[in-house]
Motif scaffolding. Sequence first.
Motif: not given
Length: 348
Positions: A13, A71, A81-85, A88-90
């Motif tokens: 992490s 995903r 489904v997307t990744w919010d970098g 840090k959230r799905v």
Amino acid sequence: MKFKKPVIIAAVSALAVSGALLTQPTYAAQATKTIKAVYNNIAIVYNGNTVPSDASTEPFMINGTTYLPLRMVGTALDKKVTWDGNNKRVVIEDNQAPVDPSTITALNNQINSLNQQLATAKSEAATKDATIAQLQKDKAALQTQIDNNTKNNNSSSLGDLEDDLNDDYGNYESTKAEIKLSGNSDKVTLRVNVSKTGWNKLSSSKKTNLIQDMVDDIRDKYKDASISGSVRDDDGGSTLADISVRSSGTASLSEKSSGVDISDLEDDIQDDFANWKNVKFDIKLTGDEDKVTVKVYVNKDDWNSLSTSHRNDFKDGVVEAIEDEYSDADISGTVYDKNDGNKLDNIN
């Protein structure tokens, strides 16, 4: 067939800003943990169908818990489904069903068609309204024409009948009768102007017979007409007798005492004295041939502007006019201020 294969995975992490790893106390500390993942040919089945997977997306177990690639599951369930970098959230969202452009085109065409139909309907409604308005106008004009024709025909017919009645009864027993007709085929008013002296010389039977003959001639022309009227003095216009006719056609006379109606006498006196000496008077009479009460209403200042002799002349003139019709009547009265009703003078 795949075999169970334990794999050691390092989970890290971290929080990165501007490409540097931050370890300040205000942020969560970066941690690394070694875990053991077990692959055991785990399959995903959705609604009876196996979801395909490969080595990179194969489910695995850690400490008895099965882990599935999110995903892959989202794809199987038709989720985005997307990744919010940055945060840090799905993020999981419903997929929007694509709309076929042909469907949009068809709906637009339908809307345009309905708008055209609406415009056509409004135009037709406006045309119908204009037609209705014109028809109503034409109807009113025709009704007016019919009414005028009916009125003219009635007037013409009544005029001819009036001439015939005057030819037949105009000089009956020196009454110098002048017959006037008004109304229509449903209702006729008969007015007979006569010499008061000649009328009073006739016996009651002759008076009734004269009027009955006139009524019979009218009913010969207008069978169902309602007939009424009066006999009047051709000099003063006062009513000498009222004429009434039953549905059977029988005429009857109701003669006035001394040949004068109190209301007619009031009208005559009002005509003679309403603007006496440029002063406006309103004169009211009540009573009968035995007793007449006079009430005169005048502006107080106008009354006081008259000299004593003029006031007396006015009162005497009113009394004499009453005595000409009711020679034996007891006459009395009062002059009032028309503004406040206060008594100004006596009449006797």
